[in-house]
Design a protein around this motif. Structure first.
Motif, short mmCIF file in Angstrom:
data_model
loop_
_atom_site.label_atom_id
_atom_site.label_comp_id
_atom_site.label_asym_id
_atom_site.label_seq_id
_atom_site.Cartn_x
_atom_site.Cartn_y
_atom_site.Cartn_z
N SER A 1 66.66 29.16 57.00
CA SER A 1 65.84 29.62 57.94
C SER A 1 64.39 29.08 57.68
N LEU A 2 63.60 29.35 58.82
CA LEU A 2 62.32 28.82 58.33
C LEU A 2 61.35 29.81 57.46
N ASP A 3 61.79 31.15 57.53
CA ASP A 3 60.95 32.01 56.68
C ASP A 3 61.26 31.43 55.01
N LEU A 4 62.81 31.15 54.87
CA LEU A 4 62.92 30.88 53.52
C LEU A 4 62.20 29.25 53.01
N LEU A 5 61.96 28.49 54.07
CA LEU A 5 61.58 27.17 53.94
C LEU A 5 60.24 27.35 53.19
N THR A 6 59.36 28.25 54.00
CA THR A 6 57.89 28.64 53.79
C THR A 6 58.01 29.29 52.20
N ASP A 7 58.86 30.27 52.12
CA ASP A 7 58.85 30.75 50.78
C ASP A 7 58.98 29.99 49.88
N PHE A 8 59.99 29.14 49.89
CA PHE A 8 60.16 28.06 48.62
C PHE A 8 59.07 27.12 48.52
N ALA A 9 58.30 26.73 49.64
CA ALA A 9 57.22 25.98 49.40
C ALA A 9 56.03 26.73 48.93
N LYS A 10 55.86 27.83 49.21
CA LYS A 10 54.72 28.72 48.56
C LYS A 10 55.04 28.72 47.03
#
Length: 303
Positions: free
Chosen positions: A227-236
């Motif tokens: 999911s895109l939300d998880l991608l964002t969280d991992f990048a953060k």
């Protein structure tokens, strides 16, 4: 059922009226026609349904038994007709929408909120799937409409664009600082980092794959995330560089939680819009939703 519905309607009306003459007036048919219908029904059922009295007709024991079931059947029909009438008057209906979880949260929700406020009697079902899966559901008539990235092959579907999105690469500022301290030039960041991408079945991933291949970006060791939300969280949290949709990380970019990673190639914007079948008759609820979204979009509806 050995008799057609009209025979039982005549029987039911006569039983309620208790008089063939009154029933004839209510049904707008002749008394002989009613008598003939009752006689035929009695012959079929093999019993007398009415006995004559000085006031008209009364049900026999057998007639009373069948009347109980006929009454229940016609009352059920009356309820059904009333519900249908109210449904048509109130604009009731059922709408099945297919959409990815990312587009549902970031784009569909504002439309749905306003639509439901204007059409509270239309029930909504949401099927959260990828763009490719949503298109398959549309083909199988399992959803009425989808919100997807514009497919390459429109086949027999209509596509109405409502927004443009841009794919970018993002990372935590400290992650890029670490790459810089290692002497890696900016144009080589993607090739020398932990790259995080959506899984291969995702439409967004398929869209950027060609640009990654042309620019010789190796994805064989990339981390695939669902999911895109998880991608964002991992990048953060600094796991690596993630490919995300810029429209959906505006807050993180503005707060400097994430920064856009420079690269020496450009990924063109792409369209997101509504898809629906053009070769089938639409329900009233579907037409209402399509019309609402088009009107809202033309009035610069904010998403």
């Amino acid at each position: 059922m050995n008799q057609n519905l009209s025979s039982y309607r005549i029987f039911y009306t006569v039983a309620n009226a208790g008089n063939i003459s009154k029933a004839a007036k209510q049904l707008y048919i002749s008394q002989p026609a009613i008598s003939k219908s009752i006689q035929k029904l009695e012959e079929t059922l093999g019993c007398k349904l009415f006995s004559r009295s000085s006031r008209g007709v009364i049900l026999t024991e057998e007639g009373a038994l069948i009347y109980t079931h006929v009454k229940e059947a016609f009352e059920t029909l009356d309820i059904g007709e009333e519900k249908l009438r109210r449904s048509l008057e109130l604009g009731m209906g059922h709408l099945k929408i297919g959409v990815s979880s990312t587009l549902c949260k970031s784009m569909l929700m504002p439309y749905l909120k306003a639509f439901i406020e204007n059409n509270p009697h239309i029930s909504i079902s949401i099927n959260c799937q990828s763009t490719n899966e949503t298109l398959d559901l549309l083909d199988d008539n399992k959803v009425d409409i989808g919100l997807v990235g514009k497919p390459n092959n429109l086949r027999n579907i209509e596509f109405y664009p409502i927004a443009k999105i841009k794919d970018i690469f993002v990372a935590k500022p400290e992650y890029l600082k670490n790459l810089s301290e290692r002497g890696i030039p900016k144009e080589k960041y993607l090739s020398n980092s932990t790259l995080m991408l959506l899984n291969k079945n995702n439409f967004s991933r398929q869209y950027i794959n060609e640009y990654l291949r042309i620019n010789h970006i190796d994805t064989s060791e990339s981390i695939e995330i669902t999911s895109l939300d998880l991608l964002t969280d991992f990048a953060k949290i600094g796991v690596g560089i993630a490919c995300v949709i810029k429209n959906f990380v505006k807050t993180e970019l503005e707060n400097n939680e994430l920064v856009e990673v420079p690269c020496d190639f450009k990924i063109p914007q792409r369209e997101v819009g509504l898809v629906y079948r053009s070769n089938i008759k639409h329900s009233k609820a579907l037409d209402e939703f399509i019309s609402f979204c088009k009107t809202s979009h033309s009035e610069n509806f904010k998403i």
